[in-house]
Design an enzyme around this catalytic site. Structure first.
Site, PDB file in Angstrom:
ATOM      1  N   GLY A  80     -13.977  33.104  21.158  1.00  0.00           N
ATOM      2  CA  GLY A  80     -15.120  33.241  20.280  1.00  0.00           C
ATOM      3  C   GLY A  80     -16.344  33.800  20.943  1.00  0.00           C
ATOM      4  N   CYS A  81     -16.209  34.308  22.165  1.00  0.00           N
ATOM      5  CA  CYS A  81     -17.378  34.693  22.952  1.00  0.00           C
ATOM      6  C   CYS A  81     -17.742  36.148  22.734  1.00  0.00           C
ATOM      7  CB  CYS A  81     -17.088  34.457  24.433  1.00  0.00           C
ATOM      8  SG  CYS A  81     -18.446  34.939  25.489  1.00  0.00           S
ATOM      9  N   GLY A  82     -19.032  36.404  22.534  1.00  0.00           N
ATOM     10  CA  GLY A  82     -19.476  37.779  22.396  1.00  0.00           C
ATOM     11  C   GLY A  82     -20.363  38.239  23.524  1.00  0.00           C
ATOM     12  N   CYS A 137     -20.762  36.266  26.666  1.00  0.00           N
ATOM     13  CA  CYS A 137     -20.600  35.263  27.720  1.00  0.00           C
ATOM     14  C   CYS A 137     -20.949  35.840  29.081  1.00  0.00           C
ATOM     15  CB  CYS A 137     -19.150  34.781  27.751  1.00  0.00           C
ATOM     16  SG  CYS A 137     -18.583  34.149  26.174  1.00  0.00           S
ATOM     17  N   PRO A 156     -14.150  33.273  26.434  1.00  0.00           N
ATOM     18  CA  PRO A 156     -13.207  32.654  25.513  1.00  0.00           C
ATOM     19  C   PRO A 156     -13.101  33.462  24.228  1.00  0.00           C
ATOM     20  CG  PRO A 156     -15.261  31.417  25.566  1.00  0.00           C
ATOM     21  CD  PRO A 156     -15.348  32.451  26.646  1.00  0.00           C
TER      22      PRO A 156
END
Length: 276
Positions: free
Chosen positions: A108-110, A112, A106
């Site tokens: 905001g994912c760094g 995932c 997503p």
């Protein structure tokens, strides 16, 4: 190519009345990163500076050690997203097949979809000492970011990552709806331009999480500055990586969490404030 800004119809309710109009908002697109025909990750991001994103992501993930290891890079528009199609040498492709994650990230994912806790908190690269910076240089650098955020000036909805040096000012700035993507785009742009990163600082319009420290360490910048606070793990990671971490940067100052020796003494800081 997709436009990074869309004009959306909307209704506004304010002061007891309703009105119609439009607002400019940032586009968000599925970005598939593929290597030698296999999907490695699918991230949500802004559809611009995609070559920089593909290169920067590959460097941050450790897929390649330099942009030259990507033999070809094609940007393919699909009905429901964009594929960043890369081909590596056969020996690199064999390593990728062992660690391919098929993740969906997503905005905001760094990190995932990783396979283990150890991978999430992997040690960052050790950053060389580099040069030192004065408080005034840090404040000058941060003040230069906002006026150059072309997309954010129109939408007020995207993050930026920038690189600043005393000699050149803002060398590069990238924007994205995802803060990790913006930093990957910056990393890719700097690597392709062969910018010497030990002479400057990474500037962030977001909070500092551990992934942001890991990506900054990959870039090789000795100093990172952010407008928001860091997490405790980010502070520990920056300390271990030899990065000076300054955060909560405002018009009246900032806070330094690690390796303060790269920043001028208090006496120098008072002098800088008087001169300013």
């Amino acid at each position: 190519m997709h436009d990074p800004i869309i004009s959306a119809e909307r209704q506004v309710w304010r002061d007891g009345s309703l009105s119609d109009g439009t607002r400019q908002i940032p586009e968000e697109t599925a970005l598939a990163l593929t290597y030698n025909g296999g999907t490695y990750a699918v991230m949500m991001g802004s559809p611009q500076d995609l070559r920089d994103f593909a290169v920067g992501f590959s460097l941050s993930e450790g897929v390649v050690e330099s942009p030259e290891e990507i033999e070809t890079l094609d940007i393919i528009e699909l009905d429901d997203g964009i594929e960043l199609r890369m081909w590596l040498a056969p020996e690199k492709a064999a390593l990728i097949s062992e660690r391919r994650r098929h993740i969906a990230g997503p905005t905001g994912c760094g990190i995932c979809g990783i396979d283990s806790i150890a991978e999430a908190v992997r040690p960052a690269a050790i950053v060389p000492k580099g040069r030192s910076f004065s408080p005034r240089e840090i404040m000058t650098a941060m003040a230069a970011v906002a006026p150059l955020q072309a997309i954010n000036l129109r939408t007020r909805a995207v993050h930026a990552a920038a690189f600043w040096t005393p000699a050149r000012g803002i060398v590069a700035l990238r924007e994205d709806v995802g803060r990790h993507n913006a930093l990957d785009k910056l990393a890719g742009g700097l690597a392709q331009a062969r910018v010497p990163t030990s002479e400057g600082m990474v500037l962030l319009t977001s909070r500092v999480s551990v992934e942001m420290v890991q990506k900054t360490a990959t870039i090789g910048a000795p100093l990172m500055v952010a407008v928001s606070a860091p997490t405790a793990l980010a502070v520990r990671m920056a300390d271990a990586a030899g990065i000076t971490l300054a955060a909560i940067a405002r018009a009246d100052g900032f806070e330094v969490f690690t390796h303060a020796g790269r920043i001028a003494t208090r006496a120098d800081a008072r002098e800088a404030i008087h001169v300013a």
